[in-house]
Every structure is written in structure tokens, then in C-alpha cells.
Scaffold this motif. Structure first.
Motif, PDB file in Angstrom:
ATOM      1  N   GLN A   1       0.820  -1.213   0.000  1.00  0.00           N
ATOM      2  CA  GLN A   1       0.000   0.000   0.000  1.00  0.00           C
ATOM      3  C   GLN A   1       0.853   1.262   0.000  1.00  0.00           C
TER       4      GLN A   1
ATOM      5  N   MET B   1       1.695   1.907  -3.529  1.00  0.00           N
ATOM      6  CA  MET B   1       0.569   2.419  -4.310  1.00  0.00           C
ATOM      7  C   MET B   1       0.399   3.912  -4.058  1.00  0.00           C
ATOM      8  N   GLU B   2       0.566   4.313  -2.794  1.00  0.00           N
ATOM      9  CA  GLU B   2       0.416   5.743  -2.492  1.00  0.00           C
ATOM     10  C   GLU B   2       1.580   6.541  -3.038  1.00  0.00           C
TER      11      GLU B   2
ATOM     12  N   GLU C   1       0.817   7.299  -6.494  1.00  0.00           N
ATOM     13  CA  GLU C   1      -0.143   8.384  -6.625  1.00  0.00           C
ATOM     14  C   GLU C   1       0.545   9.735  -6.489  1.00  0.00           C
TER      15      GLU C   1
ATOM     16  N   ARG D   1      -2.808   5.754  -8.647  1.00  0.00           N
ATOM     17  CA  ARG D   1      -2.277   4.635  -7.866  1.00  0.00           C
ATOM     18  C   ARG D   1      -1.749   3.503  -8.752  1.00  0.00           C
TER      19      ARG D   1
ATOM     20  N   CYS E   1      -9.693  -2.905 -10.619  1.00  0.00           N
ATOM     21  CA  CYS E   1     -10.624  -2.807  -9.489  1.00  0.00           C
ATOM     22  C   CYS E   1     -10.389  -3.929  -8.486  1.00  0.00           C
TER      23      CYS E   1
ATOM     24  N   GLU F   1      -7.738  -2.881  -6.094  1.00  0.00           N
ATOM     25  CA  GLU F   1      -8.175  -1.945  -5.075  1.00  0.00           C
ATOM     26  C   GLU F   1      -9.097  -2.613  -4.064  1.00  0.00           C
TER      27      GLU F   1
ATOM     28  N   SER G   1      -7.007  -4.324  -1.670  1.00  0.00           N
ATOM     29  CA  SER G   1      -6.327  -3.411  -0.740  1.00  0.00           C
ATOM     30  C   SER G   1      -7.118  -3.219   0.553  1.00  0.00           C
TER      31      SER G   1
ATOM     32  N   PRO H   1     -10.243   4.524  -5.613  1.00  0.00           N
ATOM     33  CA  PRO H   1      -9.306   4.237  -4.522  1.00  0.00           C
ATOM     34  C   PRO H   1     -10.025   3.591  -3.339  1.00  0.00           C
ATOM     35  N   PRO H   2      -9.287   2.862  -2.505  1.00  0.00           N
ATOM     36  CA  PRO H   2      -9.932   2.079  -1.439  1.00  0.00           C
ATOM     37  C   PRO H   2     -10.832   2.888  -0.527  1.00  0.00           C
TER      38      PRO H   2
END
Lengths: 543, 146
Positions: free
Chosen positions: A249, A252-253, A256, A262, B34, B37, B40, B132-133
């Protein structure tokens, strides 16, 4: 090896007509005789060449047009593509090269031979338990042991290749290219953009080349970590899995913050890249600051991130439990070469056999075989990739047939993550000195207008699954006449079948163990682990 | 504060509830974006289980189906059968632009005409490509409190 390759080129010259070459590393011949084509394929196979892609195209509306098929071949030690073209007036009049290159079967959307219906069948799908794409697995089982597996993926067909020609132009086709496979969006759009740039004959600004290299490695990094996390989850190593999903995660950020998306959508454009206005520069400082903010001070820099990953990655690899469970799903080197496996799948099966002797191991990696972008300009990066040789614990090396199993693929991913971080570090050092206020993309539209109609070009990039190849042809209105997409999964699903099917076990296992006690035989609950270690795309196969 | 507690400070400003919502994932022809996400959500950064959201693997246990992808003609029937297996009230939440109206694929052959049963069951939509999540979580929580 180049002498062999040149001998074949001379042979082609004798047997066929040479055509105008668009790129210096692509040689194009039209072969008229059926036997000549098959003989050429045979000699290509003998020198160890592999099939890159096959494009079938209906060109009847062109002057002197007909049905055409373009076979793209390459050799792991030469940065060369050989195009053999076959023409015919009939759609079904094509010589089959399946005998020479069995990998070509992946392009024929024909279902496998029917499994004997009297044996016990277990059908899983199309909807699976969990967050997975739709597809069907049909197992022929004996008790718990899997004899054979078939895949059915027709469910997800989205007519991608047709949509390129009907709904998109050369300049905005990148939008569809990145929705072919969402998790390798950057590799796909990069391959598409490179095809357009090859058609237009434009050069990408240096800063954009480095940014593309950076984002490609970032994509590789987050996907390998995601795969690692899923593997840990499949063997019930929940602590490792949870910790790695946090690291995933973070990445992913980070994506972004650097690119505005992302999953790195919308970065590539034909001719270069675009970044959000907020991103003024990308450097060691900005990446480290972003990581530190994202992780609330837990991970302050990329090396710290790598350390954090290795702590858990090594823990999984060194656990006796994982070593025992991961010795299944063996893809032999012979099968990998025969089926034209790509990417990590092929590299993990590429162990040294007795026949190789002292020969240098061949890496199936487009970053090395056909250097492009940053890998072309920077030889130090290529050296970094070359050092990613899997080194396995000694007890596993002794039985060298073990290579090519789930463990080998897991290990290779760990090494690739390490390499990726090293590459990103080096790219960031370069990017620090570069200007971001200059235009990040070269104008393509004008150059495209000068390109003759019905020209075609190849675009490729090494994504995290393997090489993604796009074949583009311009039509008489300057738009897309045909776009062929070749995801690495196209070949690798056959490789997964070869790793699961019982009759394709490595010979040494059949010799060593009686039939019922063979440790390499896969039982039903093992399949998700083997499947996850390949981590293939369903959407990239059906298109 | 320990590291784990620090992570939890990144929550969405939503108080844990005493309600729950079990969601099932169904892919109707998506690109895997998707799915990424959705996967996630269970990461400790988001930790949806504290809100009573839980991923289930069979329609018999599901309160809502998280539908991703364009809804290809081949997948309409499996989708319908999954919906039939689900207890009442049958609810679907469409995730991503593709699942709403086809997104970039809108108006092409791969976007099937949805049967009435599926159309009626759609209770909410999460826009984004992919969303996004935290957007998905907010939408699921809204559905949970309905």
C-alpha cells in the motif's frame, strides 16, 4: 551465435524477398514457398531462436492485397527481430509452424482436447472464492491428485483488438492500452506508445525516457510485493502477508504522489509522458519525503523500505514450512523453452543443466535482449539486472531439478525486487539533474502524417510479467488499421498447465519415486499456490 | 505509540459500528485494476473488518455483491445465477466506471444488456477508474447503514 543468425538471414535472402526495414534491428522477408518457411522455422528453432508474436492480418483492401501473416522471431543473444511474412488469397491457407514452435498454439483460440469424461472432473469457476478475475479451471482428478488441468477464459472477452480500430485513433489509443491489463497498465501503454513512436519516427525527450524507466520499475516493484504477499497468504503465513500488504500500500500511495494515479494510469503519451502539475521534480529527496509521510515515519527512504521487505521476504523463504510446500509446480527448462514461456516464469526455470557445461546462461529479459529506453543508454543498469542470478540454498542446488518450482519463482521475485530498488535509486540520481520545466513529450502528430499509409511497427516493453508486445498498422486515414496485443500471459498459461499436469513431471521424479508417493505431484489444495506463483493475467489472455 | 497504532490513526474519520456487511466479489470482465483496489481493503492500512465489512467467498453468505467489469455477454448468466443463490434482499454495488455503463467500452459489443433482475438489484455505484480504497469503503459503509 550471431554467425548462426546471419547464416539464417542469408538463407532468407535467398529464399524470399527482402522488404523495407523501419527499425535497424528488424529485418523483413516475404517467403513464398511453404517448404521454405517451414525449413527456415526449423533452422531458427535449432539455433535457439524464440517466437515473439504472430500477427494475422486481412489486407485485401490494399493494392495487390491478400491475407497476411507476420511471424516475429528473435534470439536471446542478438538484439534482432526477424519478420517472416506469408501471403495467401485464402484465409485458411497458412502453413502451420506448430511443429517447430509449439508456442504458436497459444494464438489459436481453440479449446483443448476433451478430457476423458469417464474420469472424475472438478470444475472451478468462472467465479472464484476470493478477489480474482473470472475464468474456469477444469481439473481431472484422482482422489486429491490432479492428473490434468484445462483453462477456459472466454468469459471475459472484450474485443480489445477490434476496439482499437473502431473507437480509437493512433494518438488516443493509449487510453485503451492501459485498460487491457490493469496491473501492468504502464508496461502496456509504454509498448503501445513505443509502437506509435516507431511509426512516427520521433525521439522521446531524455527526461521522459528516465521517467518511463522509473515508473516501469515502480510497477514491477509493487506487483512483485503484491505477489509475495499473496504467496505468503496462500501458505497461511499471515504475519508476513499482513506486513507485506502494508508495504504494498505504501508503494501504491507513492505511485499516486509521483504520477497522480495509484496504478500509474494516464502517464504515458505517444512521444513522452505527462505528469500532474503538482509534481515539480522527482528526486531522492522527494521520494524519501513522500515515503516517510505515507508511512508516518516508519519507512524513511527506499533502502529502508527494501530492508523492511527483506526482513519478511527472507523469513518466508527460510521457513522450513515454505521450503517444503513450495517444491511443487515444476516447470522444466525444456518445457519453458518449448512453450515459449516469458518473464519471471522463464527465468526461474532457467537453471544450468549438464548439457550447458560452461555456457553462459541466457536471460529471457527484453531489458537485456532488446535494450530500449534507459536500458539502452545506461549499461550500468543492464549489469544490475544481470546480477539477478538466483542463488539457491545448497541443499536445493544439489537436486538441481528442483529449480523451476514455486520456490524458485518466489526467490527470483525477491531478487528482482532488490534489483528494482537499485535501478530506481540509480534513475533517481539521474533525474535529480534533469529539467522538468522543458516539455516532457515530443510532438508526434505531424510526424505521423508523414508516415506512409499501411506502415506497421512493433512496440515492446518488459513488464513485470514479461515482455508486452504491440503490433500497430496505420490505415489510409492515418488511424489504426490493426493493433495486435501480445501479453506475456498468452504463452505463460500453457507453461502453468505444463507445471501442473502429471504427465509433464520432470523425468528424474518419475525415475526416483513410485507413482503414488511422488512429492512433485500436485493435489487439489496446492493448485492456488502454483497458480499464484505464476500470477498470470486472465484479461490479457482473452482480450 | 507503536507502529501499528500509528497506522490506525490514518483511518477515515468513521467510528466503528455495531452493524456488518458481507460482500462477495464478482468479476464481469474487468482489467484487474478494481480487483487490486478491492484486495487493498483488507490491508491493515484500511482494515475494513473493524467497520464490520468482511469478504465472503460464497453467495449464500453475501449481503451485497461487489461487481467489477463491463458485464460481458458470456458472464451475464453466471452473474444471474450468483444473484439467485444470494439471500434476500439482493443487492449489488457496482465498482468502477466499467461496471456503471461500460466506461471506455460504453456502447460496444462487450457491454451486454443487463437483465432486469441485475438492474433492479444495483443499490449503489462507486465511480473511479479504479476507485481508490477509501472511496469504496465509504460507499460500502453507506450501504451498511441503510
Amino acid at each position: 551465435m550471431t554467425t548462426d543468425w546471419n547464416a539464417i538471414l542469408a538463407d532468407c535472402q535467398e529464399k524470399g524477398d527482402v522488404r523495407y526495414r523501419r527499425e535497424s534491428n528488424q529485418t523483413h522477408f516475404i517467403i513464398h514457398d511453404r517448404d521454405d518457411l517451414l525449413a527456415l522455422c526449423k533452422s531458427l528453432r535449432e539455433i535457439g531462436a524464440y517466437l515473439v508474436t504472430v500477427v494475422a492480418n486481412d489486407e485485401r483492401e490494399l493494392v495487390n492485397g491478400s491475407y497476411k501473416r507476420y511471424h516475429y522471431f528473435s534470439h536471446p543473444t542478438a538484439d534482432q527481430f526477424l519478420i517472416l511474412e506469408w501471403q495467401s488469397d485464402r484465409a485458411d491457407d497458412f502453413p502451420s509452424i506448430q511443429k517447430q514452435f509449439p508456442a504458436v498454439a497459444a494464438f489459436v483460440n481453440k479449446s483443448d482436447a476433451a478430457i476423458n469424461e469417464s474420469s472424475q472432473m472438478m470444475i472451478v469457476g468462472p467465479n472464484h472464492a476470493g478477489i480474482i478475475e473470472s475464468g474456469q479451471f477444469r481439473f481431472q482428478i484422482m482422489g486429491e491428485q490432479i492428473n490434468q488441468v484445462q483453462f477456459r477464459f472466454g468469459w471475459k472477452k472484450r474485443n480489445i483488438e477490434k476496439l482499437f480500430t473502431t473507437n480509437f485513433t493512433l494518438l488516443d489509443g493509449w487510453q485503451l492500452a492501459e485498460k487491457v491489463v490493469g496491473d501492468s497498465a504502464f508496461a502496456h501503454s509504454l509498448a503501445y506508445c513505443r509502437a506509435v513512436e516507431s511509426l512516427a519516427g520521433v525521439d522521446v525527450p531524455e527526461t521522459a525516457v528516465y521517467l518511463r524507466g522509473l515508473f516501469l520499475e515502480l510497477e514491477r516493484l509493487y506487483n512483485h510485493i503484491r505477489n509475495y504477499k499473496a504467496l505468503a497468504n496462500d501458505v497461511a503465513a499471515h504475519q508476513i502477508s499482513t506486513e507485506l500488504s502494508v508495504l504494498w500500500q505504501y508503494l501504491m500511495e507513492l505511485n499516486e504522489r509521483l504520477s497522480g494515479h495509484r496504478l500509474l494510469f494516464g502517464v504515458n503519451r505517444p512521444g513522452g509522458v505527462t505528469l500532474p502539475d503538482a509534481v515539480k521534480n522527482i528526486s531522492h529527496d522527494s521520494v524519501n519525503r513522500a515515503l516517510s509521510e505515507i508511512s508516518v515515519g516508519r519507512v524513511n527512504s527506499l533502502p529502508a523500505f527494501l530492508d523492511q521487505f527483506l526482513k519478511f521476504g527472507d523469513k518466508l523463504l527460510n521457513s522450513a514450512s515454505y521450503q517444503e510446500r513450495a517444491s511443487i509446480g515444476i516447470l522444466t527448462k525444456a518445457n519453458a523453452v518449448r512453450l515459449g514461456a516469458r518473464g519471471v516464469t522463464a527465468r526461474a526455470s532457467n537453471w544450468k543443466t549438464k548439457e550447458d557445461g560452461d555456457a553462459v546462461l541466457i536471460r529471457f529479459d527484453f531489458r537485456l535482449n532488446h535494450p530500449y529506453g534507459v536500458y539502452k543508454t545506461d549499461a550500468a543498469l543492464r549489469d544490475k539486472i544481470l546480477t539477478t542470478e538466483p542463488e539457491l540454498p545448497e541443499q536445493r542446488l544439489r537436486s538441481h531439478e528442483m529449480r523451476g518450482d514455486v520456490y524458485a519463482r518466489t526467490h527470483l521475485r525477491l531478487l528482482e525486487i532488490r534489483t528494482s530498488v537499485a535501478i530506481i535509486q540509480s534513475l533517481l540520481t539521474h533525474l535529480e539533474t534533469m529539467m522538468f520545466d522543458t516539455p516532457l513529450h515530443a510532438p508526434v502528430e505531424r510526424a505521423l502524417q508523414r508516415t506512409p499509409n499501411f506502415e506497421f511497427a512493433l512496440g515492446y516493453a518488459e513488464g513485470w510479467r514479461g515482455d508486452v508486445v504491440y503490433w500497430l498498422m496505420k490505415d489510409r486515414f492515418g488511424q489504426i488499421y490493426r493493433c495486435q496485443v501480445r501479453d506475456p500471459s498468452r504463452f505463460n498459461w500453457a507453461a502453468l498447465k505444463a507445471a501442473v499436469d502429471r504427465h509433464q513431471l520432470p523425468p528424474i521424479y518419475i525415475k526416483q519415486y513410485p507413482k503414488t508417493q511422488n512429492p512433485a505431484i500436485i493435489i487439489q489444495p496446492d493448485f492456488p499456490l502454483v497458480n499464484q506463483s505464476f500470477n498470470l493475467s486472465y484479461a490479457g489472455y482473452v482480450l | 505509540m507503536t507502529t501499528q497504532q500509528k497506522l490506525h490513526t490514518r483511518d477515515l474519520g468513521i467510528q466503528p459500528t455495531n452493524q456488518s456487511l458481507f460482500y462477495l466479489h464478482f468479476d464481469c470482465g474487468s482489467c484487474n485494476g478494481c480487483e487490486l483496489e478491492l484486495a487493498s481493503l483488507t490491508s491493515p492500512l484500511y482494515d475494513v473488518e473493524r467497520f464490520g465489512l468482511d469478504l465472503v467467498v460464497t453467495p449464500y453468505h453475501a449481503d451485497v455483491i461487489a461487481l467489477t467489469g463491463v458485464c460481458t455477454p458470456e458472464l451475464v448468466e453466471p452473474m444471474q445465477r450468483t444473484l439467485e443463490a444470494m439471500p434476500d434482499p439482493k443487492r449489488i454495488i457496482t465498482i468502477g466506471d466499467c461496471a456503471h455503463d461500460g466506461g471506455i467500452f460504453k456502447g460496444t459489443d462487450c457491454v451486454a444488456k443487463r437483465p432486469l433482475a441485475i438492474k433492479d438489484a444495483i443499490a449503489a455505484h462507486v465511480p473511479g477508474c479504479p476507485p481508490p480504497p477509501h472511496v469504496i469503503i465509504t460507499a460500502l459503509l453507506k450501504l451498511e447503514s441503510k
